[in-house]
Write an enzyme that holds these catalytic residues in place. Structure first.
Site, short mmCIF file in Angstrom:
data_model
loop_
_atom_site.label_atom_id
_atom_site.label_comp_id
_atom_site.label_asym_id
_atom_site.label_seq_id
_atom_site.Cartn_x
_atom_site.Cartn_y
_atom_site.Cartn_z
N ALA A 244 -7.45 24.19 -11.32
CA ALA A 244 -6.92 22.85 -11.57
C ALA A 244 -7.90 21.80 -11.05
O ALA A 244 -8.60 22.02 -10.07
CB ALA A 244 -5.57 22.67 -10.89
N ASP A 245 -7.92 20.68 -11.74
CA ASP A 245 -8.69 19.53 -11.27
C ASP A 245 -7.79 18.46 -10.69
O ASP A 245 -8.24 17.64 -9.89
CB ASP A 245 -9.51 18.96 -12.43
CG ASP A 245 -10.70 19.83 -12.76
OD1 ASP A 245 -11.79 19.56 -12.25
OD2 ASP A 245 -10.54 20.80 -13.51
N ARG A 246 -6.52 18.46 -11.08
CA ARG A 246 -5.54 17.55 -10.48
C ARG A 246 -4.15 18.08 -10.81
O ARG A 246 -3.83 18.37 -11.97
CB ARG A 246 -5.70 16.12 -10.99
CG ARG A 246 -4.81 15.11 -10.28
CD ARG A 246 -4.97 13.71 -10.86
NE ARG A 246 -6.30 13.17 -10.66
CZ ARG A 246 -6.61 12.12 -9.90
NH1 ARG A 246 -5.66 11.50 -9.22
NH2 ARG A 246 -7.84 11.68 -9.81
N ALA A 254 -3.78 19.01 -14.65
CA ALA A 254 -4.98 18.77 -15.45
C ALA A 254 -6.00 19.84 -15.12
O ALA A 254 -6.31 20.09 -13.96
CB ALA A 254 -5.55 17.38 -15.16
#
Length: 355
Positions: A244-246, A254
């Site tokens: 995950a990036d966020r 995201a």
């Protein structure tokens, strides 16, 4: 087990493995300033939300080592300016933004404790250097919690797992998040096989994840992104595990473009879908994925291969770097260094556990 290193830091010297050259060349590049760090992140010489945060902060550390400050206020302003600049390199990845907030707070909290600017600088550098070991420790916990949960859920002696993009040693300081879960399964001798997507258009799966899997002799197979649905009809998968990036308060996540469609496919085929990430990736300030800013990248990543045009001249392109998977599709859970949580438990349970 030997693992790759994306970031090397020793005696105030910082080097990164230039991932644009992998898998054909392994070249370490020295990062001497914040500007070098920003370019390395922006150009994706280093990528992966945890690695971006550590590299960005370490670039500040090496920058600070070369400078003297006349006052603590001058240092505070310089640090704030440089951290804001680093955050601008990859806006979707939240880890660097959270690290920037934490380091600004750290400086403010130690203003009175430090006798002068040099003492304050030393405390800040030490705090940044501690991020290296913390990242490794968190990843090891994620791997352990994730592998145990997958085995318990699958109820099998060994499992097959599919992953997307790159979430291993090349996306962190060492070991990895989602790929760390795969490593943990392999170390337990509970991994039957790992599948990785090529991850178009940047091919992080084909170039980087495949490289790590081969390096560590993990039984694995590379597939094109569009083969995932067929794979799930032909192989009984124990889990799909991504990074995950966020992650926001309701569990919407995201991650690299293509993750959302994998979650839909996994849901249809009754395959547990997991997100593996440290809690530094969770942004409790955002309530849903609709609030996440999605980075769009250069269209040449779609139209060209190794600098040679492959798409028709004049065609319009849409090249988002990420998509957002609704929390409801994360059926296996969100794997953190504190354990595995359902998407709806982040705000009610996990938030209270984070210092």
């Amino acid at each position: 087990m030997a693992t790759l290193e994306a970031i090397k830091y020793e005696n105030g010297k910082l080097h990164i493995l230039d991932q644009l050259l992998l898998p054909l060349q392994s070249v370490f590049e020295e990062i001497k300033s914040v500007e070098d760090g920003w370019r390395a992140i922006k150009e994706m010489k280093i990528r992966g939300a945890p690695a971006i945060a550590v590299l960005g902060c370490l670039s500040l550390a090496v920058d600070l080592l070369k400078q003297d400050f006349q006052s603590k206020d001058t240092l505070v302003n310089y640090v704030a300016e440089k951290l804001d600049y680093l955050v601008s390199a990859r806006p979707t990845a939240v880890n660097i933004a959270r690290a920037a907030v934490d380091l600004k707070r750290f400086v403010q909290q130690h203003l009175d404790k430090a006798g002068d600017a040099q003492s304050l600088k030393g405390l800040l550098i030490k705090e940044i250097e501690g991020m290296l070991q913390k990242d490794i420790e968190d990843n090891m916990k994620i791997g352990q919690f994730g592998s145990e949960h997958i085995l318990k859920t699958a109820g099998e002696a060994k499992v097959k797992v599919l992953t997307h993009c790159n979430t291993g040693s090349l996306a962190t300081v060492k070991y990895g998040t989602a790929l760390g879960v795969v490593r943990s399964l392999h170390q337990k001798e509970k991994l039957e096989h790992a599948f990785c997507t090529e991850t178009r258009p940047y091919n992080q799966g084909a170039r980087l994840t495949a490289y790590e899997l081969v390096f560590e002799k993990i039984p694995s197979t590379l597939i094109v992104d569009s083969a995932a649905s067929l794979l799930m009809t032909k192989h009984k998968l124990g889990a799909v595990v991504v990074g995950a990036d966020r992650i926001v308060a309701n569990g919407d996540t995201a991650n690299k473009i293509g993750t959302y469609q994998l979650a839909i496919t996994a849901k249809h085929h009754n395959v547990p879908f997991y997100v593996a990430a440290p809690t530094t990736t969770i942004d409790f300030n955002l309530k849903s994925g609709n609030e996440i800013v999605i980075e769009e990248r250069n269209t040449e990543e779609i139209t060209h291969v190794s600098g040679v045009r492959r798409a028709a001249e004049g065609i319009n392109c849409y090249n988002p770097a990420f998509d957002v998977t609704p929390g409801a599709l994360i059926t296996g859970g969100i794997i953190t260094e504190f354990g595995v949580f359902a998407a709806e438990e982040l705000d009610s349970k996990l938030k209270a556990m984070i210092k």
